[in-house]
Design an enzyme around this catalytic site. Structure first.
Site, mmCIF file in Angstrom:
data_model
loop_
_atom_site.group_PDB
_atom_site.id
_atom_site.type_symbol
_atom_site.label_atom_id
_atom_site.label_comp_id
_atom_site.label_asym_id
_atom_site.label_seq_id
_atom_site.Cartn_x
_atom_site.Cartn_y
_atom_site.Cartn_z
ATOM 1 N N TYR A 54 0.764 -1.248 0.000
ATOM 2 C CA TYR A 54 0.000 0.000 0.000
ATOM 3 C C TYR A 54 0.795 1.300 0.000
ATOM 4 O O TYR A 54 0.227 2.356 -0.234
ATOM 5 C CB TYR A 54 -0.990 -0.007 1.176
ATOM 6 C CG TYR A 54 -2.071 -1.048 0.978
ATOM 7 C CD1 TYR A 54 -3.132 -0.807 0.113
ATOM 8 C CD2 TYR A 54 -2.005 -2.282 1.613
ATOM 9 C CE1 TYR A 54 -4.106 -1.764 -0.099
ATOM 10 C CE2 TYR A 54 -2.977 -3.245 1.400
ATOM 11 C CZ TYR A 54 -4.023 -2.976 0.543
ATOM 12 O OH TYR A 54 -4.987 -3.920 0.324
ATOM 13 N N PHE B 153 -9.939 -5.012 10.201
ATOM 14 C CA PHE B 153 -11.256 -5.106 9.550
ATOM 15 C C PHE B 153 -11.078 -5.474 8.088
ATOM 16 O O PHE B 153 -9.978 -5.403 7.576
ATOM 17 C CB PHE B 153 -11.993 -3.759 9.683
ATOM 18 C CG PHE B 153 -11.126 -2.555 9.462
ATOM 19 C CD1 PHE B 153 -10.874 -2.069 8.190
ATOM 20 C CD2 PHE B 153 -10.511 -1.923 10.553
ATOM 21 C CE1 PHE B 153 -10.053 -0.972 7.996
ATOM 22 C CE2 PHE B 153 -9.687 -0.824 10.359
ATOM 23 C CZ PHE B 153 -9.466 -0.340 9.081
#
Ligand SMILES: CC(C)(COP(=O)(O)OP(=O)(O)OC[C@H]1O[C@@H](n2cnc3c(N)ncnc32)[C@H](O)[C@@H]1OP(=O)(O)O)[C@@H](O)C(=O)NCCC(=O)NCCS
Length: 401
Positions: free
Chosen positions: A121, A401
């Protein structure tokens, strides 16, 4: 090959989710679809289509994130997956581009995520924003220093009865720790205190223990036990799902309870980098802490993000920020006093991903400069910038999450 990115229609949502489940090798189950349709919004769920076939996905939960001195909207990026048949052809890049553009259009200044692999990322402008410790403690060596003995009462509750007391503790702590995410009751019921068999991975059901001080919930531990017996002795471990205390008295009672469970050899789980536990025990080494990179943050809208947090002192600094993936952020920004775009000469030069590493308080500009990630253009600027961005404690995000 032409790939189109769109929000799947209601009829096609399940097919897109099946694609992602195949990527993560998760068995599709109705309760998982149900859980995600209750917590995800279709407009924030993206699928990449090769013809009619979904071949990749990305989504974001509409979160509110605690930042120093306040809270801000943040997309909680999840469901990032591209089928093995379509990898390394730029599909993730297009999904990221679309998702960040939509967050920007909705004026949500931040995006956060947990990465399956740390190398993915950074190229999209995400920076390490809230590292934590992974603990693998040896229970046999556990002892509290200067232990005044238990002060409160610990109660084990069925998961459905634990929602209310856990929410009370969490909501007291949340505004004080950058990196925390606001949780709705539905979130507690669907994720933190939900206990589907497929999440157990060979361990017990979830248990919830609530520490009460003067009759008020003040801490909780949600955990599982992974049993293991060898040659007549238990080598079982407590696997903490989450342990949180609202004050130091409750914190001590919490750990006394967790480390007091019989037939346990190890206590494993995630620990706040500022956890008092390290300083509360006689033998800190026996906690076996390992640093881990934790939450990643992307500053989607630099002006909204900089305005949304507080600063120390009355100094001022001009940051020259590079942002190739979200070019609307690039340029020079004055911070301290007014926060605005400026033509003034830069004090520091850095990438937007590195600003994300400073933003919640995990790192200082000086520390980034020591790793050649920030350039000090004017002498003394690092120290001034550090004073401005200093926070009382490091950030922590207790849930992925
Ligand atoms: C990670 C994943 C989504 C990447 O999808 P993709 O469509 O192949 O990615 P892209 O083609 O857009 O890659 C863009 C760049 O990232 C790099 N990259 C992609 N995945 C990477 C990885 N896992 N590790 C290191 N670099 C990676 C590519 O090499 C490419 O680099 P380049 O621009 O220098 O050529 C895909 O491999 C996947 O589904 N993996 C398994 C599930 C997963 O880990 N999801 C992430 C959950 S947080």
């Amino acid at each position: 090959m032409t790939i189109e990115i769109r929000n799947p229609s209601a009829d096609n949502w399940r097919a897109a989710m099946l694609t992602a489940m195949a990527v993560f090798a998760d068995e599709p189950r109705d309760d998982d679809f149900d859980r995600f349709t209750k917590t995800l919004v279709r407009e924030r769920f993206y699928a990449a289509y090769d013809g009619d076939a979904p071949v990749g996905t990305a989504a974001d939960f509409p979160f509110t994130l605690t930042v120093p001195g306040g809270e801000l909207a943040a997309g909680g990026v999840t469901w990032v997956a591209v089928l093995p048949t379509h990898r390394r052809q730029g599909i993730l890049t297009e999904l990221m581009r679309r998702e960040l553009a939509d967050l920007h259009e909705r004026e949500e200044p931040l995006a956060v995520l947990w990465a399956s692999e740390a190398a993915i990322y950074g190229r999209f402008g995400y920076g390490l924003a809230a590292p934590h410790f992974e603990m693998e403690a040896d229970r046999s060596r556990f002892a509290l220093r200067d232990d005044p003995g238990p002060r409160g009462k610990v109660r084990m509750l069925p998961l459905e009865d634990a929602v209310e007391p856990c929410m009370r503790v969490y909501d007291r702590v949340r505004p004080t720790i950058p990196g925390f995410i606001a949780r709705t009751r539905v979130w507690w019921e669907q994720f933190r205190l939900s206990d589907p068999e497929q999440w157990r991975r060979g361990a017990s059901p979830k248990y919830a223990a609530i520490v009460e001080l003067d009759g008020e919930p003040a801490a909780y531990a949600i955990y599982r036990i992974k049993q293991e017996w060898r040659q007549g002795f238990s080598h079982s471990e407590v696997r903490l799902v989450e342990a949180l205390a609202a004050n130091s008295t409750a914190e001590r009672d919490l750990w006394r309870f967790v480390f007091g469970i019989d037939l346990i050899a190890r206590v494993e789980g995630r620990l706040d980098p500022a956890s008092p536990l390290f300083l509360m025990v006689v033998d800190a080494r026996s906690l076996n802490l390992r640093a881990s990179e934790g939450l990643w943050l992307r500053i989607v809208d630099i002006e909204g993000a900089l305005r949304g947090r507080t600063y120390g002192g009355d100094g001022e600094i001009v940051l020259d920020v590079r942002d190739e993936f979200c070019p609307w952020n690039a340029g020079r920004w004055r911070v301290g006093g007014e926060i605005e775009r400026t033509d003034a000469d830069a004090d520091l030069e850095l990438d937007v991903a590195d600003l994300a590493s400073v933003y919640l308080g995990a790192f200082t500009f000086s520390r980034l400069a020591a790793a050649d990630r920030v350039r000090e253009v004017k002498e003394g600027a690092l120290a001034r910038a550090d004073d401005l961005f200093r926070t009382p404690r490091p950030p922590y995000c207790p849930e992925d999450f």
